[in-house]
Design a protein around this motif. Sequence first.
Motif, PDB file in Angstrom:
ATOM      1  N   VAL A  38       0.821  -1.212   0.000  1.00 41.56           N
ATOM      2  CA  VAL A  38       0.000   0.000   0.000  1.00 41.56           C
ATOM      3  C   VAL A  38       0.862   1.272   0.000  1.00 41.56           C
ATOM      4  O   VAL A  38       0.667   2.165  -0.840  1.00 41.56           O
ATOM      5  CB  VAL A  38      -0.963   0.015   1.200  1.00 41.56           C
ATOM      6  CG1 VAL A  38      -1.651   1.376   1.337  1.00 41.56           C
ATOM      7  CG2 VAL A  38      -2.013  -1.078   1.035  1.00 41.56           C
ATOM      8  N   LEU A  39       1.797   1.385   0.942  1.00 40.97           N
ATOM      9  CA  LEU A  39       2.538   2.635   1.068  1.00 40.97           C
ATOM     10  C   LEU A  39       3.340   2.989  -0.186  1.00 40.97           C
ATOM     11  O   LEU A  39       3.290   4.144  -0.648  1.00 40.97           O
ATOM     12  CB  LEU A  39       3.454   2.588   2.292  1.00 40.97           C
ATOM     13  CG  LEU A  39       2.778   2.850   3.636  1.00 40.97           C
ATOM     14  CD1 LEU A  39       3.815   2.930   4.748  1.00 40.97           C
ATOM     15  CD2 LEU A  39       1.962   4.132   3.611  1.00 40.97           C
ATOM     16  N   PRO A  40       4.107   2.065  -0.777  1.00 42.90           N
ATOM     17  CA  PRO A  40       4.813   2.441  -2.005  1.00 42.90           C
ATOM     18  C   PRO A  40       3.865   2.893  -3.111  1.00 42.90           C
ATOM     19  O   PRO A  40       4.127   3.881  -3.805  1.00 42.90           O
ATOM     20  CB  PRO A  40       5.543   1.151  -2.399  1.00 42.90           C
ATOM     21  CG  PRO A  40       5.671   0.385  -1.140  1.00 42.90           C
ATOM     22  CD  PRO A  40       4.456   0.706  -0.336  1.00 42.90           C
ATOM     23  N   ALA A  41       2.758   2.192  -3.281  1.00 46.28           N
ATOM     24  CA  ALA A  41       1.813   2.562  -4.343  1.00 46.28           C
ATOM     25  C   ALA A  41       1.213   3.934  -4.093  1.00 46.28           C
ATOM     26  O   ALA A  41       1.077   4.745  -5.021  1.00 46.28           O
ATOM     27  CB  ALA A  41       0.704   1.510  -4.433  1.00 46.28           C
ATOM     28  N   VAL A  42       0.873   4.225  -2.839  1.00 50.76           N
ATOM     29  CA  VAL A  42       0.280   5.518  -2.500  1.00 50.76           C
ATOM     30  C   VAL A  42       1.267   6.660  -2.755  1.00 50.76           C
ATOM     31  O   VAL A  42       0.900   7.718  -3.301  1.00 50.76           O
ATOM     32  CB  VAL A  42      -0.175   5.508  -1.022  1.00 50.76           C
ATOM     33  CG1 VAL A  42      -0.447   6.918  -0.518  1.00 50.76           C
ATOM     34  CG2 VAL A  42      -1.420   4.648  -0.861  1.00 50.76           C
ATOM     35  N   ILE A  43       2.516   6.476  -2.378  1.00 48.45           N
ATOM     36  CA  ILE A  43       3.510   7.539  -2.553  1.00 48.45           C
ATOM     37  C   ILE A  43       3.902   7.685  -4.015  1.00 48.45           C
ATOM     38  O   ILE A  43       4.062   8.800  -4.539  1.00 48.45           O
ATOM     39  CB  ILE A  43       4.727   7.256  -1.658  1.00 48.45           C
ATOM     40  CG1 ILE A  43       4.314   7.431  -0.192  1.00 48.45           C
ATOM     41  CG2 ILE A  43       5.895   8.170  -2.001  1.00 48.45           C
ATOM     42  CD1 ILE A  43       5.371   7.055   0.804  1.00 48.45           C
TER      43      ILE A  43
END
Length: 315
Positions: A288-293
Motif C-alpha cells: 500500500v505505502l509504495p503505491a500511495v507515494i
Amino acid sequence: MSLRDVLERWQAPIYLVTVVLAAVLAWQFDGMQALEVTINPALALMLYVTFLQVPWTALRAVWVQGRFLLALLVTNFVAIPLLVGVLSLMLPSDELLRFGVLLVLLAPCIDYVVTFAHMGKADARLLLACTPVLLVVQMLLLPFYIEVMLGSQAADWVQLGAFVDAFIGLIVAPLALAVATQRWAQRSSTGQRWSAVLALLPVPATAMVLFVVMAAVVPQLGAAPDAVRQVLPVYVAFAVLAPAVAWCVAQLFKLPAPAARAVAFSGSTRNSLVVLPLALAVPGAMPVLPAVIVAQTLVELLSELVYIQLMPKLR
C-alpha cells in the motif's frame, strides 16, 4: 537560435513525450522497476547542471531576504498542512493509507523543485539557499503533524535518516561540484568550454530523470490499485490548490513575481522520492505505502509540466 534555446523552447513537448514513452515501456516490459537504482544518480546530475546555471556568489546575498524565508515557512508549515488536513477528509479510514498520503504531502521538496523552479522562471537561488532550513524544519515538524492527524503510533513510524542522506547526496554534493566547476571556468579556458557544454544539459538531464522515475515507479501502481484509486482525487486536488494557496501567501508578504513563483513551486512540490524509503521501513508497508507515494510522484511530475508553462505568466 542556439541549441540551448531550442531545447528550452521545446522542453515541454520533450518532457511529455519522455513521460508517455516511459509509461508505455513500463507497462509493456517487465523489469523496468530495476531502473529505481538510477533515480538518485540521475537526480544528482540534473541538480548539478541546474546549479551551474545559478551563480554561487549570488547565494551569499539571499539570506538578507528574510521576507522570502518567512513566506516559505508559512506556506509549507502552516498553509499547506491546513490544506492537507482538509483534503484528508476525502480519504478512507485506512490508517496505513492515510499515513502514506500525509507523509508525502506534508514534506516539502528539497531537491528537484530547484530545477523546476528554474525552468518556470522562479528565483531558484532563493529556494536553493533555503533548502537546509526546509530540511531541518520538516524533520522537526513532520512527526508532530503525523501525531496530530493520526496519533502517536503513526508518528513513531517516521524515521528521519533518509532526509539527511538525500540532503547530502542531492544538494550538498552537486552544489559543491557546481561551485568548483564555476571557479574552474573563471580561471581556465578549458573550464569555460566544459561549462558551455554542460549548459546544454538541463533539459536532457531533466528528461532523463522523468524517464527513469516514470519507468521505475509505474509498475508499482498495480500492486495496490484500490489504494491508488482512493488517493488520486486528493493528489489532483492538491496539485491544483497548493500553488494557488502558496501564491496567495507570497502576495501577503508582497514578494516580487520571481520570488512568489518560487514559493508557489515549493508549496506544490513534495518530497516523494525522499520519503519513499521512510515508508518502506514501516511494518506492513507493502504494497500500500509504495503505491500511495508513487501515485503522488506521477501526479506531481505531470503537474510540473503544467507549472513550468503557467508559472511564468504569473505577475
